[in-house]
Design an enzyme around this catalytic site. Structure first.
Site, short mmCIF file in Angstrom:
data_model
loop_
_atom_site.label_atom_id
_atom_site.label_comp_id
_atom_site.label_asym_id
_atom_site.label_seq_id
_atom_site.Cartn_x
_atom_site.Cartn_y
_atom_site.Cartn_z
N HIS A 20 -28.38 11.62 -18.91
CA HIS A 20 -28.75 10.95 -20.17
C HIS A 20 -28.44 11.86 -21.36
O HIS A 20 -27.99 11.40 -22.40
CB HIS A 20 -30.23 10.58 -20.15
CG HIS A 20 -30.53 9.55 -19.12
ND1 HIS A 20 -30.77 8.23 -19.43
CD2 HIS A 20 -30.56 9.62 -17.76
CE1 HIS A 20 -30.96 7.55 -18.31
NE2 HIS A 20 -30.84 8.37 -17.29
N ASP A 109 -32.84 6.37 -25.93
CA ASP A 109 -32.31 6.09 -24.60
C ASP A 109 -32.73 4.70 -24.13
O ASP A 109 -33.87 4.29 -24.35
CB ASP A 109 -32.92 7.16 -23.68
CG ASP A 109 -32.21 7.30 -22.38
OD1 ASP A 109 -32.17 6.31 -21.64
OD2 ASP A 109 -31.71 8.39 -22.11
#
Ligand code: UDP
Length: 449
Positions: A20, A109
């Site tokens: 990520h 995210d």
């Protein structure tokens, strides 16, 4: 650097995982290169305590926490991260919003769906950043009872703009309801992003997922901005951008590169299952044995926590056939001329990296989005083969060795390589000047004022 003057400050909030952080760091660099005055990546203290306060084009801000490091269990880590950010974001935004560069946007995210409410409460715009393929989101979109009535009952699934998907091609969360329920909950809540976020960014490129992008775009204003590979591997326009820059593990770079330098062109299989997936002992043994009998050289990343599962006799027979390291400089390895094939779990970053660098793959998906990525790699993009899993749930040594030989030695391998080179060209075009991802980033930046 382009000369634009938007007095704008953007915060970027990845969840603390390598898969990520990497794409969101790269997106931050691209934003800064397009003239956003200040881009700050917000990560937890234990990740960036050894990192500089700024990394080239971007600034880095720590979220303080008492515990040594976040919980290992992913569900507990996600809950812990949610609490930590909820407690600290207001303070961070106040601290960073000096009069010259007020914070205007929070890019969060996809798994932190809760962040959109925090952003809006603070008077910021919120942009969701999807670290998985667009196809994945399309599948999850159809799971929302408000949007669709499609049932997933084990038979093949036919969804708009997607190929027919068998049960084993679907993301594991659809059928595996017990593993990591908190993570599953967040994944399934990602449609909240579609409904509430002010922008939706996808780490993919138009040409790669054309059908699905064309299907979603009239419904939601998505922007494809990938692949988020350091610029020096693609368009080479960001001169200092040679690596991701925030590594959770220390790569054995010198050992890997030295070993590869002494091998012939296309003679090495690079094996990695990313930062998270684990194999059980039986599977490790089959993989070790399959690699040995493939008759190819291999460079295998076995993370320190997995090392105790390697069979003893394998280590003693290794000699110059194989090299085991705990972590590699993956982009340097994949772009080394000695590497002929990538044996991978096909996490989304690894998939994009192989496509962008033109490396054919053998895929052995483990969970989450990986089965769907594997389906696309073998059947849609045609840059790899997928191993068959035996009835006992294990991929056996012969299957592993045959699949490697298919990619490294046989005619099919040449076809896969040709396709991989085609995707490499398209990946580069999309981030280069005037490419679809480049234009999407520019459009976002110029609309910020
Ligand atoms: N990676 C690396 N060295 C390694 C293995 C992986 O630098 O030895 C990087 C890889 O380049 C990629 C990321 O770690 O950017 C892994 O992300 P991916 O989505 O492929 O898998 P995940 O770790 O999320 O399962």
């Amino acid at each position: 650097m382009e000369e634009k003057n938007h007095k704008t400050h953007i915060l970027i909030l990845p969840i603390p995982g390598q898969g990520h952080i990497n794409p969101m760091v790269q997106f931050s660099k691209r934003l800064a290169s397009k003239g956003v005055n200040k881009v700050t990546l917000v990560t937890i203290y234990s990740i960036n305590k050894n990192m500089p306060k700024e990394s080239g084009l971007i600034n880095i801000e720590s979220i303080p926490h008492d515990d040594e490091s976040p919980p290992q269990n992913i569900d507990r880590m996600l809950e812990w991260f949610h609490l930590l950010v909820s407690k600290n974001l207001t303070k961070i935004v106040e601290k960073l919003s000096d009069s010259e560069y007020p914070v205007k946007v929070l890019v969060f995210d996809l798994m932190a769906t809760w962040a959109i409410d925090l952003a809006h409460q603070l008077g910021l715009k919120g942009a969701a950043f999807f670290t998985q393929s667009c196809c994945l989101s399309a599948i999850y979109y159809h799971m929302d009872p408000e949007t669709t009535k499609i049932s997933f009952d084990g038979s093949d699934v036919s969804l708009p703009s997607l190929p027919l998907l068998a049960k084993e091609d679907l993301p594991s969360f659809i059928y595996d309801t017990d593993l990591y329920p908190a993570l599953r909950g967040l994944i399934f809540s990602q449609n909240i992003n579609f409904k509430k976020a002010d922008w939706l960014f996808f780490n993919t490129f138009n040409a790669l997922e054309k059908e699905v992008v064309d299907w979603i775009r009239p419904r939601y204003p998505i922007k494809t901005i990938g692949p988020t590979i350091p610029s020096m591997y693609l368009d080479k326009r960001l001169k200092e951008d040679k690596e991701y820059g925030l590594s959770l593990f220390k790569p054995n770079s010198e050992t890997c590169m030295k070993w590869l330098d002494s091998r012939e062109i296309g003679s090495v299989v690079y094996v990695s299952f990313g930062s998270f997936a684990t194999l059980d002992e039986q599977q490790m043994e089959e993989l070790a044995s399959g690699l040995m009998s493939s008759n190819c050289y291999f460079l295998w990343v076995v993370r320190a926590t997995e090392e105790n599962k390697l069979p003893e006799e394998f280590m003693s027979k290794l000699s110059e056939k194989g090299l085991i390291v705990n972590w590699s400089p993956q982009l340097d390895v994949l772009s080394h001329r000695a590497v002929g094939c990538f044996f991978t779990h096909c996490g989304w970053n690894s998939t994009l990296e192989a496509l962008s660098l033109g490396v054919p793959m053998v895929t052995m998906p483990q969970w989450s989005d990986q089965p769907t990525n594997a389906k696309f790699i073998s059947d849609v993009w045609q840059t790899g083969v997928r191993v068959k899993v035996g009835d006992n749930g294990v991929v056996n040594r012969d299957e592993i060795a045959c699949s490697i030989r298919e990619v490294m030695k046989e005619e099919k391998g040449a076809m896969l390589k040709e396709n991989a080179i085609k995707w490499k060209k398209l990946a580069k075009e999309s981030v280069n000047e005037g490419g679809s991802s480049d234009k999407n980033i520019e459009e976002f930046v110029s609309n910020l004022q």
